[in-house]
Motif scaffolding. Structure first.
Motif, PDB file in Angstrom:
ATOM      1  N   LEU A 110      20.445  33.281  43.461  1.00 48.92           N
ATOM      2  CA  LEU A 110      20.447  31.818  43.474  1.00 48.92           C
ATOM      3  C   LEU A 110      20.777  31.229  42.114  1.00 48.92           C
ATOM      4  O   LEU A 110      21.522  30.251  42.016  1.00 48.92           O
ATOM      5  N   ALA A 136      21.278  22.494  48.381  1.00 50.62           N
ATOM      6  CA  ALA A 136      20.663  23.566  49.183  1.00 50.62           C
ATOM      7  C   ALA A 136      20.022  24.617  48.288  1.00 50.62           C
ATOM      8  O   ALA A 136      18.938  25.139  48.604  1.00 50.62           O
ATOM      9  N   ARG A 139      16.742  23.407  47.007  1.00 49.30           N
ATOM     10  CA  ARG A 139      15.710  23.523  48.053  1.00 49.30           C
ATOM     11  C   ARG A 139      15.242  24.958  48.210  1.00 49.30           C
ATOM     12  O   ARG A 139      14.053  25.221  48.388  1.00 49.30           O
ATOM     13  N   GLN A 140      16.199  25.906  48.140  1.00 52.85           N
ATOM     14  CA  GLN A 140      15.806  27.304  48.297  1.00 52.85           C
ATOM     15  C   GLN A 140      14.958  27.780  47.126  1.00 52.85           C
ATOM     16  O   GLN A 140      14.132  28.684  47.264  1.00 52.85           O
ATOM     17  N   LEU A 141      15.166  27.168  45.945  1.00 48.93           N
ATOM     18  CA  LEU A 141      14.358  27.545  44.788  1.00 48.93           C
ATOM     19  C   LEU A 141      13.007  26.846  44.797  1.00 48.93           C
ATOM     20  O   LEU A 141      12.173  27.075  43.930  1.00 48.93           O
ATOM     21  N   GLY A 142      12.820  25.947  45.752  1.00 47.18           N
ATOM     22  CA  GLY A 142      11.557  25.228  45.806  1.00 47.18           C
ATOM     23  C   GLY A 142      11.516  24.019  44.907  1.00 47.18           C
ATOM     24  O   GLY A 142      10.476  23.376  44.739  1.00 47.18           O
ATOM     25  N   GLU A 143      12.663  23.646  44.307  1.00 48.61           N
ATOM     26  CA  GLU A 143      12.696  22.501  43.397  1.00 48.61           C
ATOM     27  C   GLU A 143      12.937  21.229  44.202  1.00 48.61           C
ATOM     28  O   GLU A 143      14.025  20.648  44.168  1.00 48.61           O
TER      29      GLU A 143
END
Lengths: 304, 115
Positions: A110, A136, A139-143
């Motif tokens: 990522l 996206a 979002r996948q990193l949780g940010e």
């Protein structure tokens, strides 16, 4: 012409013509039905059909579809093969760049993908595909905060992207910020005024936020949009929108007629005239309650 | 079945029209052969005109019955055929978290932990 079922369970492919038709419909409707795509594609490759020749110009769109489906289900080598072919045919294409970025994301890299997206967007700010991928990745990193800010900036530039507004609504809903989710959904409704799905989503978000008067209004709006004079009412629909709309009306009227003592809240979202949504009078609520009961039992047929 | 009858009616009207055309041609050929093809005589016989008009009316009936059922044109009827999956798929924002969560792909070491 046979209809293609895009919900699950779907019909297994039995002929190459059927498989090609299914894939075409899935492409046109932008459904994320990766298993179905892969099943049909495997069927095509197993048969002795010359796929590039048969599809002609659609072959490249088919490859893009196949790449995304392969990445979605973890079939890395297949995705790599497709991307290689697309690169050969369309060197330096922005769409292929997006696929390459997605391939890195799917492989778990990522931060690498993020660096590449930042580099590309520094050079060309208005690359919509890459910008969306960056959101996206955040979002996948949780940010979530970064994702929301970036997405808002994206939507300031590309206002008419309904998908973007829906993604923003999903983002806010995930962190339970339903007020902002409702605002995002209202933009989506403005952009797609004939679409009952978004109105239903708005109503459900309002109900989750315990704004039952607003939710009632929007559930009724949904029911109005999907009203049908044909035989069988909503039993013949491919979706459950009408049933959910009337169930929602029933839920809201039940709550509004007898709200639990500690939970009486006024709605917070203002409508076009700047007023808060007021619930209808008790008599009207009773009538709506009965109507909803009839509609649910009778399958949304008028004059039941 | 009704559509088949409609097709038959339309076909017979076409045959009738063809016959009228052929009869007109033979009529004028006959006149020419007899040497009587002056301008004042060159009129299509009345019964053939009638035949063409009848063929037109019969054809209208036949083709109306033969036409396939009309398709819906309202937006609402189209929306009834759609599903939630396609309306809210948001493919451009597709995420691959599920692959890592299912253990199919190892997270790479440079990735920060997600919530």
């Amino acid at each position: 012409m046979a209809t293609v079922n895009v919900a699950s369970p779907w019909a297994k492919p039995i002929s190459t013509a059927g498989a090609l038709k299914t894939l075409e419909v899935l492409r046109a409707r932008h459904v994320r039905a990766s298993e179905q795509v892969l099943e049909n594609a495997d069927f095509l490759f197993a048969s002795n059909l010359d796929v590039p020749k048969k599809l002609g110009d659609d072959y490249w769109a088919f490859l893009e579809q196949l790449t995304m489906a392969a990445m979605d289900l973890g079939r890395g080598p297949l995705a790599d093969d497709c991307i290689l072919r697309l690169e050969e045919r369309f060197p330096d294409s922005p769409r292929v760049q997006v696929l390459q970025g997605m391939r890195r994301e799917a492989a778990g890299k990522l931060q690498e993908a993020l660096k590449i997206y930042d580099l590309i967007l520094d050079v060309e700010e208005a690359n919509a595909g890459i910008w969306k991928r960056r959101v996206a990745v955040y979002r996948q990193l949780g940010e979530t905060q970064l994702a929301a800010e970036d997405l808002c900036e994206y939507l300031d530039t590309f206002y008419t992207d309904v998908e973007g507004w829906l993604e923003l609504a999903d983002l806010y809903s995930t962190v339970k910020d339903y007020t902002h989710a409702l605002q995002a959904l209202s933009h989506a409704m403005v952009l797609a005024p004939q679409n009952p799905f978004y109105v239903l989503q708005f109503a459900e978000t309002a109900a989750t936020n315990e704004e039952y008067a607003l939710a009632l209004k929007m559930y009724l709006r949904t029911a109005e949009m999907v009203e049908s004079d044909e035989d069988g009412g909503f039993l013949h629909d491919a979706n459950e929108v009408a049933r959910q709309a009337w169930l929602g009306v029933k839920t809201c009227t039940t709550w509004l007629l007898a709200p639990p003592a500690a939970a009486v809240r006024t709605t917070r979202v203002v409508d076009a005239e700047g007023a808060l949504t007021q619930p209808p009078s008790a008599g009207e609520l009773q009538a709506l309650d009965e109507l909803a009961g009839e509609r649910i039992a009778g399958g949304n047929l008028p004059d039941q | 079945m009704a559509r088949f009858m409609g097709a038959l009616i339309a076909a017979s009207a076409i045959l009738l029209m063809t016959h009228a055309a052929n009869a007109t041609w033979t009529h004028f050929s006959k006149l020419k052969a007899l040497g009587r093809s002056e301008e004042s005589i060159r009129q299509v016989p009345f019964n053939l005109i009638l035949e063409v008009l009848v063929a037109m009316v019969v054809f209208t009936f036949g083709i109306t019955v033969y036409s396939p059922p009309l398709k819906e044109i309202t937006y609402a009827s189209e929306m009834r055929k759609r599903t939630v999956e396609e309306m809210n798929s948001r493919q451009s924002f597709m995420r691959f978290d599920h692959l890592r969560n299912a253990g199919r792909i190892e997270p790479s070491s440079d990735e920060r932990s997600s919530t």
